[in-house]
Design a protein around this motif. Structure first.
Motif, short mmCIF file in Angstrom:
data_model
loop_
_atom_site.label_atom_id
_atom_site.label_comp_id
_atom_site.label_asym_id
_atom_site.label_seq_id
_atom_site.Cartn_x
_atom_site.Cartn_y
_atom_site.Cartn_z
N ARG A 18 -45.86 -1.70 16.64
CA ARG A 18 -46.73 -0.73 15.98
C ARG A 18 -47.70 -1.46 15.07
O ARG A 18 -47.32 -2.43 14.41
CB ARG A 18 -45.92 0.31 15.21
CG ARG A 18 -45.17 1.29 16.10
CD ARG A 18 -44.14 2.10 15.32
NE ARG A 18 -43.59 3.18 16.10
CZ ARG A 18 -42.67 3.07 17.03
NH1 ARG A 18 -42.18 1.86 17.32
NH2 ARG A 18 -42.21 4.12 17.69
N ARG A 45 -48.16 1.41 19.84
CA ARG A 45 -48.66 2.53 19.04
C ARG A 45 -49.49 1.98 17.90
O ARG A 45 -49.07 1.05 17.20
CB ARG A 45 -47.51 3.38 18.51
CG ARG A 45 -47.95 4.59 17.72
CD ARG A 45 -46.76 5.44 17.28
NE ARG A 45 -46.09 6.06 18.42
CZ ARG A 45 -44.99 6.81 18.32
NH1 ARG A 45 -44.44 7.00 17.12
NH2 ARG A 45 -44.44 7.35 19.39
N LEU A 117 -47.32 6.47 12.86
CA LEU A 117 -46.77 5.28 13.49
C LEU A 117 -45.30 5.44 13.86
O LEU A 117 -44.85 4.91 14.87
CB LEU A 117 -46.92 4.07 12.58
CG LEU A 117 -48.31 3.44 12.49
CD1 LEU A 117 -48.32 2.34 11.45
CD2 LEU A 117 -48.76 2.88 13.85
#
Length: 221
Positions: A18, A45, A117
């Motif tokens: 992330r 992500r 997130l």
């Protein structure tokens, strides 16, 4: 290893899944490379705080194949920190405009980014972020004065004086014109309260009065 987002080759994304990016000066030319390196290394992500418009980095993220969320905060409450010296010196804040702005607490921006997130359901979303009230410059000054127990005044300066002040601080002419132009005619999104922060976080957005309480000591003489 230390690195910087404006030099993507200095960053090690090993084990990173992330990533949060804040668009800053110098990123436009390398943002696409930053996103590509991150996704190639396994980032799945990402969130991004835009730079005022959907530029190359924002576009690269949207086309990356990874999950992404774009945060579009309006005016930061922390812009009031530019008043520190004048408040300490003479209690007079010099600004060219006195227009409403639904200023947003920077901690709320961070909280929305963190939520996007770590929680599902935010992929492909574009979030306009504001605070819970639209306040003019005078109204913000009044809130600050009340917290400090002082009478503070607004002195209007010209647009050119405001631009010159930014130039003296090292801001580029292009950026100075953009910033002052934005403040001279804020977009409707900046003048209208949006409940996105509350919807994403499940609690009300922080007020300017709360921000002032947190930073009051910075303005003390």
């Amino acid at each position: 290893m230390e690195g910087t987002h404006t030099a993507p080759e200095t960053l090690d994304f090993d084990g990173v899944t992330r990533l949060h990016i804040t668009v800053t000066a110098g990123l436009a030319d390398v943002g696409a490379d930053l996103v590509e390196r991150a996704v190639s290394a396994g980032v799945r992500r990402m969130t991004i705080v835009w730079g005022g418009y959907a530029g190359p980095t924002e576009q690269a993220m949207a086309e990356s194949g990874a999950e992404w969320t774009r945060l579009e905060p309006q005016e930061f409450m922390s812009n009031a920190l530019t008043w520190v010296d004048s408040v300490r010196a003479d209690g007079v804040i010099r600004e060219p405009f006195d227009l409403p702005s639904a200023v947003v607490h920077e901690a709320d921006i961070g909280a929305v980014a963190a939520t996007a997130l770590v929680e599902d359901g935010h992929s492909g979303k574009v979030y306009n972020l504001t605070g819970p009230e639209a306040l003019t410059t005078r109204e913000r000054i009044a809130i600050l004065g009340t917290a400090l127990g002082r009478d503070l005044a607004l002195e209007r300066i010209t647009r050119q004086q405001a631009i010159d002040r930014l130039l003296a601080d090292g801001v580029s002419p292009q950026d100075a014109e953009y910033v002052i132009g934005w403040h001279s005619d804020p977009p409707v999104e900046a003048r209208t309260v949006d409940d996105t922060v509350e919807r994403v976080l499940g609690r009300p957005a922080r007020t300017f009065a709360q921000w002032v309480k947190e930073y009051a000591d910075r303005f003390s003489r």
